[in-house]
Motif scaffolding. Sequence first.
Motif, PDB file in Angstrom:
ATOM      1  N   GLY A 143      37.418  51.292  37.392  1.00  0.00           N
ATOM      2  CA  GLY A 143      38.749  51.186  37.965  1.00  0.00           C
ATOM      3  C   GLY A 143      38.736  51.312  39.479  1.00  0.00           C
ATOM      4  O   GLY A 143      39.422  50.568  40.187  1.00  0.00           O
ATOM      5  N   VAL A 144      37.952  52.262  39.991  1.00  0.00           N
ATOM      6  CA  VAL A 144      37.839  52.441  41.442  1.00  0.00           C
ATOM      7  C   VAL A 144      37.241  51.199  42.091  1.00  0.00           C
ATOM      8  O   VAL A 144      37.707  50.734  43.149  1.00  0.00           O
ATOM      9  N   VAL A 145      36.211  50.624  41.462  1.00  0.00           N
ATOM     10  CA  VAL A 145      35.572  49.420  41.996  1.00  0.00           C
ATOM     11  C   VAL A 145      36.562  48.261  42.029  1.00  0.00           C
ATOM     12  O   VAL A 145      36.658  47.531  43.026  1.00  0.00           O
ATOM     13  N   LEU A 146      37.330  48.087  40.932  1.00  0.00           N
ATOM     14  CA  LEU A 146      38.297  46.993  40.884  1.00  0.00           C
ATOM     15  C   LEU A 146      39.418  47.196  41.894  1.00  0.00           C
ATOM     16  O   LEU A 146      39.883  46.242  42.538  1.00  0.00           O
ATOM     17  N   ALA A 147      39.875  48.437  42.041  1.00  0.00           N
ATOM     18  CA  ALA A 147      40.960  48.722  42.980  1.00  0.00           C
ATOM     19  C   ALA A 147      40.558  48.456  44.427  1.00  0.00           C
ATOM     20  O   ALA A 147      41.396  48.087  45.266  1.00  0.00           O
ATOM     21  N   SER A 148      39.263  48.623  44.712  1.00  0.00           N
ATOM     22  CA  SER A 148      38.785  48.390  46.077  1.00  0.00           C
ATOM     23  C   SER A 148      38.354  46.945  46.314  1.00  0.00           C
ATOM     24  O   SER A 148      37.966  46.585  47.423  1.00  0.00           O
ATOM     25  N   ASP A 149      38.442  46.129  45.262  1.00  0.00           N
ATOM     26  CA  ASP A 149      38.022  44.731  45.364  1.00  0.00           C
ATOM     27  C   ASP A 149      39.227  43.872  45.731  1.00  0.00           C
ATOM     28  O   ASP A 149      40.159  43.715  44.934  1.00  0.00           O
ATOM     29  N   ALA A 150      39.213  43.308  46.907  1.00  0.00           N
ATOM     30  CA  ALA A 150      40.339  42.494  47.374  1.00  0.00           C
ATOM     31  C   ALA A 150      40.506  41.223  46.544  1.00  0.00           C
ATOM     32  O   ALA A 150      41.586  40.634  46.496  1.00  0.00           O
ATOM     33  N   GLU A 151      39.421  40.786  45.851  1.00  0.00           N
ATOM     34  CA  GLU A 151      39.481  39.568  45.055  1.00  0.00           C
ATOM     35  C   GLU A 151      40.032  39.820  43.655  1.00  0.00           C
ATOM     36  O   GLU A 151      40.112  38.908  42.838  1.00  0.00           O
ATOM     37  N   PHE A 152      40.363  41.076  43.340  1.00  0.00           N
ATOM     38  CA  PHE A 152      40.944  41.391  42.038  1.00  0.00           C
ATOM     39  C   PHE A 152      42.395  41.827  42.242  1.00  0.00           C
ATOM     40  O   PHE A 152      42.679  43.003  42.407  1.00  0.00           O
ATOM     41  N   PRO A 153      43.317  40.879  42.276  1.00  0.00           N
ATOM     42  CA  PRO A 153      44.720  41.231  42.491  1.00  0.00           C
ATOM     43  C   PRO A 153      45.306  41.858  41.230  1.00  0.00           C
ATOM     44  O   PRO A 153      44.931  41.511  40.113  1.00  0.00           O
ATOM     45  N   GLY A 154      46.224  42.762  41.423  1.00  0.00           N
ATOM     46  CA  GLY A 154      46.855  43.362  40.264  1.00  0.00           C
ATOM     47  C   GLY A 154      47.435  44.721  40.598  1.00  0.00           C
ATOM     48  O   GLY A 154      47.033  45.376  41.551  1.00  0.00           O
ATOM     49  N   SER A 155      48.371  45.129  39.747  1.00  0.00           N
ATOM     50  CA  SER A 155      49.015  46.431  39.930  1.00  0.00           C
ATOM     51  C   SER A 155      48.066  47.540  39.474  1.00  0.00           C
ATOM     52  O   SER A 155      46.995  47.283  38.916  1.00  0.00           O
ATOM     53  N   VAL A 156      48.480  48.776  39.699  1.00  0.00           N
ATOM     54  CA  VAL A 156      47.684  49.924  39.252  1.00  0.00           C
ATOM     55  C   VAL A 156      47.524  49.897  37.737  1.00  0.00           C
ATOM     56  O   VAL A 156      46.444  50.181  37.204  1.00  0.00           O
ATOM     57  N   GLU A 157      48.606  49.533  37.036  1.00  0.00           N
ATOM     58  CA  GLU A 157      48.549  49.465  35.568  1.00  0.00           C
ATOM     59  C   GLU A 157      47.541  48.422  35.100  1.00  0.00           C
ATOM     60  O   GLU A 157      46.778  48.662  34.152  1.00  0.00           O
ATOM     61  N   GLU A 158      47.509  47.278  35.762  1.00  0.00           N
ATOM     62  CA  GLU A 158      46.569  46.219  35.373  1.00  0.00           C
ATOM     63  C   GLU A 158      45.130  46.636  35.616  1.00  0.00           C
ATOM     64  O   GLU A 158      44.253  46.406  34.775  1.00  0.00           O
ATOM     65  N   VAL A 159      44.878  47.257  36.748  1.00  0.00           N
ATOM     66  CA  VAL A 159      43.532  47.731  37.064  1.00  0.00           C
ATOM     67  C   VAL A 159      43.089  48.757  36.026  1.00  0.00           C
ATOM     68  O   VAL A 159      41.984  48.687  35.482  1.00  0.00           O
ATOM     69  N   LEU A 160      43.963  49.717  35.733  1.00  0.00           N
ATOM     70  CA  LEU A 160      43.640  50.761  34.770  1.00  0.00           C
ATOM     71  C   LEU A 160      43.427  50.181  33.379  1.00  0.00           C
ATOM     72  O   LEU A 160      42.490  50.568  32.670  1.00  0.00           O
ATOM     73  N   ARG A 161      44.283  49.237  33.000  1.00  0.00           N
ATOM     74  CA  ARG A 161      44.195  48.645  31.656  1.00  0.00           C
ATOM     75  C   ARG A 161      42.913  47.844  31.482  1.00  0.00           C
ATOM     76  O   ARG A 161      42.184  48.023  30.500  1.00  0.00           O
ATOM     77  N   HIS A 162      42.612  46.959  32.408  1.00  0.00           N
ATOM     78  CA  HIS A 162      41.419  46.129  32.272  1.00  0.00           C
ATOM     79  C   HIS A 162      40.134  46.951  32.378  1.00  0.00           C
ATOM     80  O   HIS A 162      39.174  46.721  31.639  1.00  0.00           O
ATOM     81  N   ALA A 163      40.121  47.924  33.291  1.00  0.00           N
ATOM     82  CA  ALA A 163      38.922  48.756  33.452  1.00  0.00           C
ATOM     83  C   ALA A 163      38.674  49.582  32.199  1.00  0.00           C
ATOM     84  O   ALA A 163      37.548  49.623  31.671  1.00  0.00           O
TER      85      ALA A 163
END
Length: 498
Positions: free
Chosen positions: A295-315
């Motif tokens: 989740g931390v990696v995805l949240a810091s990735d500018a190429e992975f757009p999405g809300s906090v919920e989306e990041v948490l859900r996919h991770a």
Amino acid sequence: MRIRVDWRASCSFVGTILKWLAVPLAVPLVVALLYDEPLTPFLAAIITTLVVGFALEHLAAERELGHREAFLMVALTWLAIALMGAIPFVVAGRGAFSHPVNALFESTSGITTTGATVIVDFELHARSIMLWRQLVQWLGGLGILVLATAVLSELGVGGAQLMETETRTRDVHKLTPRIEETARLLSTLYVGLTVLQMVVFYGLHLVGFAPDMTLYDAVAHPLTTVSTSGFSPQPLSIGAFSPAIQWVTIPFMTLGATSFVLLYFLLQGDTARFRRSEEFRFYVSLLVLFSGAVGVVLASDAEFPGSVEEVLRHATFQVVSIMTTTGFATVDFNAWSASAKHLLFVCMFIGGMAGSTTCSIKVLRWLVVLKAFRRDLFTSSHPSVIQPVRLSGEVVSEEAIRDIYAYTLISLCFFAAATVFLVIDTARDGPDIGEFDAMGAAAATFFNIGPAFGIAGPFGSYEPFSNTAKLAMVVLMWVGRIEIIPVLVLLTPSYWRT
């Protein structure tokens, strides 16, 4: 004096299992009738399994299953069901299944609960064929659950010694006085979880939280969730459905990879075993740790757009899916950064709890390895101290520790050899893949994960691999599912003589 293995007795028991395979084959037959689809694939399979099953069953007049016969029976059963399970695919002959090697690959992937697929165009295949694909994985999950607690535990295979220590249950295969009753009890729990998920899925559809979840999908997907298998009749897997379905799938995958022995005691009102279980705490801790890291990696990735919920859900979903060896997907993680993909790659080697439907090395073995390694470091500087390894307060025998070390080493050696083979084969006969993709494919098939990286990613297919590579991966799935030892035992000369 030479005492030969009674292979007739082993084959006779395999015949009994094949004979009963005709019963689940009747389910897609009924679906084919409802949807006006060809019946021939299932009629051919039913007739073949009955004929072969009865023929094998009558090979032995008296059937006694000793230790050596049990090893042979375990190894042959998975192969035989994979062969019989491929018949509907071969007879249907649509798309990738027009080639027998692809049909065998899909069937083996199903019965071993791997989830690796050769399908390229999902729309080509009848609903009944796709349901059989789901059902064969459900049968594989049920089979390995009963096998691990009733047969492999008797043979000392599958982490049974440690499972008994961890759950404080002597003779795991004797939760009840008879093995048949134990198998029935675990089967009831397995069926109950599957039906519960079906009800939840379709209930979400009825209340409007899952508009795309049809009754067919609500039945098909739970079959491969609790079994930690991962086949889906949808090309986008669980990504084809609403976030509500994706969130609900996570706990069911987690339960499928949780010890069914512990779940049984929990239903009996014994919550103390869960609280005392170091394995369960370690299992949940790893899920949380890797989900947070991805989740931390995805949240810091500018190429992975999405809300906090989306990041948490996919991770969370992808970590749980890979670590429990389910193999579902909500997103194409091929597009993720190298850091995120490498974290998922590490998850492939972990697995769930012993006594579940999961595959891979399993967290119980890793827990013992870490405890034993820490103990060895301590005794190196304090040689006069005797310090046993304890699991949930119980002492783990040195023999069990040696077995765990050996199994872990053998697993990693198998994985390394498979990777080298795939690199050589793809360089010679295609497809053009890199070393990391080859490592992913080797780990995904040997540890029964399913999706890997590159062309074999979550929305990809193993069809481009050569027939040689696919047959090799069939062997990897088979050996990995029955946890190596039964196959290695059959290859030792001493097995076939006194």
